[in-house]
Enzyme design. Sequence first.
Site, mmCIF file in Angstrom:
data_model
loop_
_atom_site.group_PDB
_atom_site.id
_atom_site.type_symbol
_atom_site.label_atom_id
_atom_site.label_comp_id
_atom_site.label_asym_id
_atom_site.label_seq_id
_atom_site.Cartn_x
_atom_site.Cartn_y
_atom_site.Cartn_z
ATOM 1 N N ASP A 358 0.827 -1.201 0.000
ATOM 2 C CA ASP A 358 0.000 0.000 0.000
ATOM 3 C C ASP A 358 0.868 1.260 0.000
ATOM 4 O O ASP A 358 1.957 1.281 0.575
ATOM 5 C CB ASP A 358 -0.905 0.004 1.241
ATOM 6 C CG ASP A 358 -1.728 1.262 1.349
ATOM 7 O OD1 ASP A 358 -2.617 1.446 0.504
ATOM 8 O OD2 ASP A 358 -1.457 2.077 2.252
ATOM 9 N N GLU A 413 1.046 -0.439 -5.292
ATOM 10 C CA GLU A 413 0.007 0.577 -5.480
ATOM 11 C C GLU A 413 0.710 1.916 -5.698
ATOM 12 O O GLU A 413 1.091 2.592 -4.752
ATOM 13 C CB GLU A 413 -0.912 0.650 -4.257
ATOM 14 C CG GLU A 413 -2.097 1.573 -4.481
ATOM 15 C CD GLU A 413 -2.560 2.301 -3.224
ATOM 16 O OE1 GLU A 413 -3.749 2.656 -3.153
ATOM 17 O OE2 GLU A 413 -1.734 2.535 -2.319
#
Length: 701
Positions: A358, A413
Amino acid sequence: MASSAPSDGTGELKDPIPHPAGVQLGHLGIIDLDPWLEPFREAIQQRFNYVERWIKTVDETEGGLDKFSKGYEKYGFNVSSNGDITYREWAPNAVEAALVGDFNNWDTKANIMTKNDFGTWEITLPAKDGVPVIPHDSKVKITMVTRSGERIYRIPAWIKRVVQDLEVSPIYESVFWNPPKEQQYRLRHARPRKPESLRIYEAHVGISSPDTRVATYKEFTANMLPRIKYLGYNAIQLMAIMEHAYYASFGYQVNNFFAASSRYGNPEDLKELVDTAHSMGLVVLLDVVHSHASKNVDDGLNMFDGSDHLYFHSGPKGQHDLWDSRLFNYGNHEVLRFLLSNLRFWMDEYGFDGFRFDGVTSMLYTHHGIGTGFSGGYHEYFGPAVDDDGVMYLTLANEMLHRLYPECITVAEDVSGMPALCLPHNVGGVGFDYRLAMAIPDMYIKLLKEKSDDEWDIGNLAFTLTNRRHGEKTIAYAESHDQALVGDKTLMMWLCDKEMYTHMSVLTEFTPIIERGMALHKMIRLVTHALGGEGYLNFEGNEFGHPEWLDFPRAGNNNSFWYARRQLNLTEDGLLRYKFLNEFDRAMQTTEGKYGWLRAPQAYISLKHEGDKVLVFERAGLLWIFNFHPTNSFTDYRVGVEAAGTYRIVLDTDDKEFGGLGRNLKETRFFTTDMEWNGRRNFLQVYIPTRTALVLAPEDS
C-alpha cells in the site's frame, strides 16, 4: 545473535560503506529496454549501487538477507524447546527497561532487562518445571525509563497478539501468545504455484457477511473461500489484517505490525484460512502497510522509547500530513530489520504468498504524492523529489522476497508510473511483479459522472486501458475498495442509483435504467479484463453490483454496521437480478482460465469507431467486439480478424444467463472471408446489439 552494524545509537550507519567498485547495471539493463532513460543513467546507477551497498552491509554485519530478515526469531518473545522465554527489544533511548505483566503482578523491579552496545534490551525467563513462566494469553508490556527520567509503558514492538475491549478502553493490550501444541494450527498444504494469469479477489474479513457485525476468520474460511473458488478467481488479497486500532481506517493505520487483527479471531484461525485457501488452489496476498504507521503512542510504535526518531524520521520529515501518521526511516539499519522481518514473518508464520504494498507512491517521493500531479515526464522520477531510502527499501524487500520465495507475488500501489518499478533489481528496477492500473477506475467514474453515453470517446477508452509500460506487468480493475467507500459510488450505483432498490427483482419491470446499468456493468468489466493488463482485480461484492457503499462504524454514523457488510446473500435469491451479474463474473474468470488472455501479449486493436461506438481487438487468439452505442444495433457488422477459420461465441454479455436479452444464439457460427479489413487479413460479419460485447474463439480451440 547477529549484531547490528556499528551505529551512533539511532541505528544510522557510521562511516557508510562506499558503493562497491565496478558494480554496473547488467548489459540488458532498463536503459536497453527503454532508451528514453538514457539521460538518467547516472541516477539509475546510483540507485542500483545504493541497494548493492545495503546488500553488502547486511552480508557483512548480519550474515545475509536470509538471516537479517528473520529478526522475529531474535526480537520480541521467543520460547525455547525447554520452555525458557527470551524477550528482546530495540530501544536505545531508554536508560532502564523491565518486562512486566500479569505473570509478575506488574512489578517494575522483578524482571529487569540488560542493554547491549547497539541499544537492544534483553531478558531470559527460565522455565519452571519445563513450563514457561508467562501463561499463554496473559497480558505483558515493556516498561522503560527515558533519559528525562520518565517511566513509560509500551506494547512490545514485535508482539504477535494484541486485544481490545471497547467496553473498557479503545487502547489495545498486548498478550503473550503461546498456545499449547494441541491448540496450534499447523500449515498442512503446500503453496500453490504462482498463477500465470493473476485473477485477484480483494476482500476484507470483517465485512464478509450480510450481518451487521464483524465477521470472523472462520466464517470467511467456511463461506467466502468456496464463493471465491466458484467465481473462478485464483488469488485473494486480504485487507486490514495487520492490527489497527481504528476499524474505520480500513486497516491503513497500523499499530502492531506482527499482530493479526484480533477482531476476526485468533492467529490460529488466520493460519487455517490461508491453509484452506491453499488446499483449494488459491494464493493469498496480504495488503501490507509499510508506507506509514499509526501515531498511537500507548498501543503503537510512536515514541516507543520516548524518542520520536526510533522507527521514524524525527520532526516534520517523520509526519504524513494528509494521513496524520508517522513515516518510517528506511535508511535506518534496525528499521530495515524490522520491516524486512515483518514480511518474512507473514510469509513463514501464516503462509501468505505475497503482498500488495500500500501507498508505494508515498514511499517513492519526498512529497509523498501530496498535491502532485504526475504528467509522465521522466524528470519527475529522478532527482530531489525521489526518496532514495524509500526506493532502496522497496528494492531490497523485493530482492529478499524473490530470492527466498521464487513463487512470491508482489504488487505495487503507485499512481506515479515510476519507470522500472516492475523490473528486477539486476537490470536496475525496483523488483515488483505487478503494478495497479489506478487510472482505469478514475476514467470510468469520470465517464459516468461527466459524459452522456453518446459522448464516450472509444479511442481514449482504448488508450487508457492499454497505456502501460512495455515489459512491466499491470493489474487492471474497474473499481476497487476506494470506489466502494462512502463519499464515492460504485459503478453500479452510478449506473442505476435508486432503481437498484426497486427494480432489481425479476418480478419488476426491466426498466431502461436497469437494462443499461446491467449491460454497461458487464461490458466495463469485460473490456477492463481483456485490455487493461496482465492481471485483474475485483473488490468483493462489486462483481454482482453490490447495491450500497461501504462505511465503517464511526461517530459520524452512530457507530452503525449497516454499511460495513457485504450482502452476499443477494446473489442467492433466485428472484433478484444480482445473480445474473454474479454468473457473468464467473464466466469471465473461467473463460480467462481456459484461454489465458491475461498472460498473452497485449491486444491488437483493429477498430475504434467513434460514430458507431464500436471497439474491436484480438488477444490470445480470441476476437473481441464491443458495441457501446446507447441506441444502435448493427446487423452484419464487418470486423477484421487475422486468423482465418470458423468462429463461435465463448462469451456474450447479452446472454439470458447473464440477465441479457439473448439476441445472439450461442450456436451461431461465424465464417471468415479471405479479404483484408482494418489491417487484418480476413473479416467476418456479426450482429452486435446495442450495449453488448461478444468474445469469439476459433471453433477448434
